[in-house]
Scaffold this active site. Structure first.
Site, PDB file in Angstrom:
ATOM      1  N   LYS A  81      88.331  49.082  36.536  1.00 26.75           N
ATOM      2  CA  LYS A  81      87.616  47.831  36.788  1.00 26.75           C
ATOM      3  C   LYS A  81      88.179  47.200  38.042  1.00 26.75           C
ATOM      4  O   LYS A  81      89.377  47.320  38.336  1.00 26.75           O
ATOM      5  CB  LYS A  81      87.794  46.861  35.622  1.00 26.75           C
ATOM      6  CG  LYS A  81      86.663  45.853  35.505  1.00 26.75           C
ATOM      7  CD  LYS A  81      85.406  46.501  34.932  1.00 26.75           C
ATOM      8  CE  LYS A  81      84.300  45.484  34.733  1.00 26.75           C
ATOM      9  NZ  LYS A  81      83.118  46.103  34.121  1.00 26.75           N
ATOM     10  N   GLY A 183      72.033  34.672  24.955  1.00 20.62           N
ATOM     11  CA  GLY A 183      72.021  35.157  26.333  1.00 20.62           C
ATOM     12  C   GLY A 183      70.783  35.987  26.586  1.00 20.62           C
ATOM     13  O   GLY A 183      70.605  37.053  26.015  1.00 20.62           O
ATOM     14  N   GLY A 185      69.598  36.898  29.829  1.00 16.72           N
ATOM     15  CA  GLY A 185      69.557  37.360  31.210  1.00 16.72           C
ATOM     16  C   GLY A 185      69.066  38.782  31.283  1.00 16.72           C
ATOM     17  O   GLY A 185      68.259  39.226  30.460  1.00 16.72           O
ATOM     18  N   VAL A 187      70.349  41.698  30.566  1.00 17.65           N
ATOM     19  CA  VAL A 187      70.579  42.555  29.400  1.00 17.65           C
ATOM     20  C   VAL A 187      69.959  41.968  28.135  1.00 17.65           C
ATOM     21  O   VAL A 187      69.156  42.605  27.462  1.00 17.65           O
ATOM     22  CB  VAL A 187      72.083  42.805  29.209  1.00 17.65           C
ATOM     23  CG1 VAL A 187      72.349  43.511  27.878  1.00 17.65           C
ATOM     24  CG2 VAL A 187      72.630  43.646  30.356  1.00 17.65           C
TER      25      VAL A 187
END
Length: 355
Positions: A81, A183, A185, A187
């Site tokens: 990451k 959520g 958004g 996804v």
């Protein structure tokens, strides 16, 4: 910045690389947790951290999560990451992206980057001009793998929710199954659209009121305030926003039979998986159910590295193995009385040689 190996989230990471380019203003952290199965793969996050230690914490936690995610997805990739420490204005310049690409290239393939929060497909194109160790690039042609990994993440979560419903509710029919989506958004919105096609009853929440209202109108869904979604009475709670939302207080207030969503690091601490288990709430370990995006990114990268072109069909075939992995975890969990998150961690640790 403190010595990274003294941080609580340090887990014998193989590499933690701090990048500072004075000319462009770039400050970044690249962490590789494990390269046991292949190069560390995971997206780059562009975020403002008032305390840089929080950026280090994200890099450490998320790279470890990618080790587990890639291993459980059956990918020949390790876990990595990157975090670019943005200023308060979120200033992002071509020079900064070029410097970041040079830093990735300098690692000689030990880390493969892609999109994450705050980084776009166009940003990855800019980075790709300086390094080949990048994925999530625009689609090369009809039916070719590549581009935004969000829809692939949504598809995997959708399949995982259906698997959870089959396991807990004993039905393959999503008609009327009540799913509360936190959520909406890229996804979470994709998950909601797929569930709506199956006739699921949807309750949606998002901090962006206009966007969630418009989506709800299209899908015939109900909207609740963001602070009400976790207590909504439903069959499935699908967290697809921030992590660390499941703690002692919120778990006690849950009114659901299943938690299955794409947010990373949903458990505030490791023991909270056991708290869910004790409450009889079926949990889909986040890094297993949300692996669709990295499956897309890795499949694209590995094919391009070998001079080939992966297809959407290739990607979907791998994503469609997610339900079987979840079923294996749940069966083992019930057999030995251990929470699903612990079972998944054990499986992943064995795969990366750390059992």
């Amino acid at each position: 910045m403190t010595a990274f190996w003294t941080e609580p989230d340090f887990d014998d990471h193989e590499m933690v690389h701090v990048v500072r380019d004075r000319a462009s203003g770039l400050t970044a952290i690249i962490a590789v947790h494990s390269a046991h199965l292949g190069p560390g793969a995971g997206g780059t996050r562009f975020w403002h951290y008032p305390d840089p230690k929080d950026g280090l914490r994200d890099a450490l936690r998320l790279s470890r999560g990618m080790s587990y995610k890639n291993a459980m997805a059956g990918l020949p990739m390790g876990g990595g990451k990157a975090v670019i420490l943005a200023d308060e204005e979120r200033t992002k310049t071509p020079e900064m992206l070029a410097a970041f690409g040079d830093a990735v290239e300098g690692l000689g393939g030990r880390y493969v980057t892609a999109e994450d929060v705050g980084i776009s497909e166009a940003d990855m194109v800019a980075v790709s001009k300086r390094t080949a160790h990048v994925s999530g690039l625009p689609v090369a042609g009809d039916g070719s793998a590549g581009g935004d990994p969000g829809p692939f993440t949504s598809y995997g979560i959708y399949l995982g929710i259906k698997a959870a419903v089959q396991h807990r509710l004993k039905t393959d029919d999503m008609t009327g199954v009540h799913v509360a989506v936190q959520g909406t958004g890229s996804v979470g919105g994709g998950v909601a659209r797929l569930l709506a096609k199956d006739g699921a009853r949807l309750t949606l929440a998002d901090i962006h009121a206009d966007g969630v209202k418009a989506l709800a109108e299209k899908l015939g869904a109900e909207v609740v305030a963001p602070d009400a979604i976790l207590t909504t009475q439903c069959d499935v709670l699908s967290p697809n926003a921030l992590g660390a939302i499941l703690d002692d207080k919120t778990i006690a207030a849950l009114n659901t039979k299943i938690v299955a969503g794409g947010a990373n690091n949903q458990l505030a601490r490791a023991g909270h998986g056991g708290v869910l288990f004790d409450r009889g709430i079926l949990y889909a370990p986040d890094y297993v159910i949300n692996a669709g995006g990295i499956i897309s990114v890795a499949t694209e990268y590995l094919a391009r590295r070998d001079g080939k072109q992966a297809s959407v069909g290739d990607v979907n075939a791998l994503i469609e193995k997610i339900p079987a992995r979840l079923a294996q975890i749940w069966q083992a969990s019930e057999a030995d009385g251990t929470s699903p998150d612990v079972v998944a961690d054990r499986m992943a640790q064995e795969l990366i040689g750390r059992s």
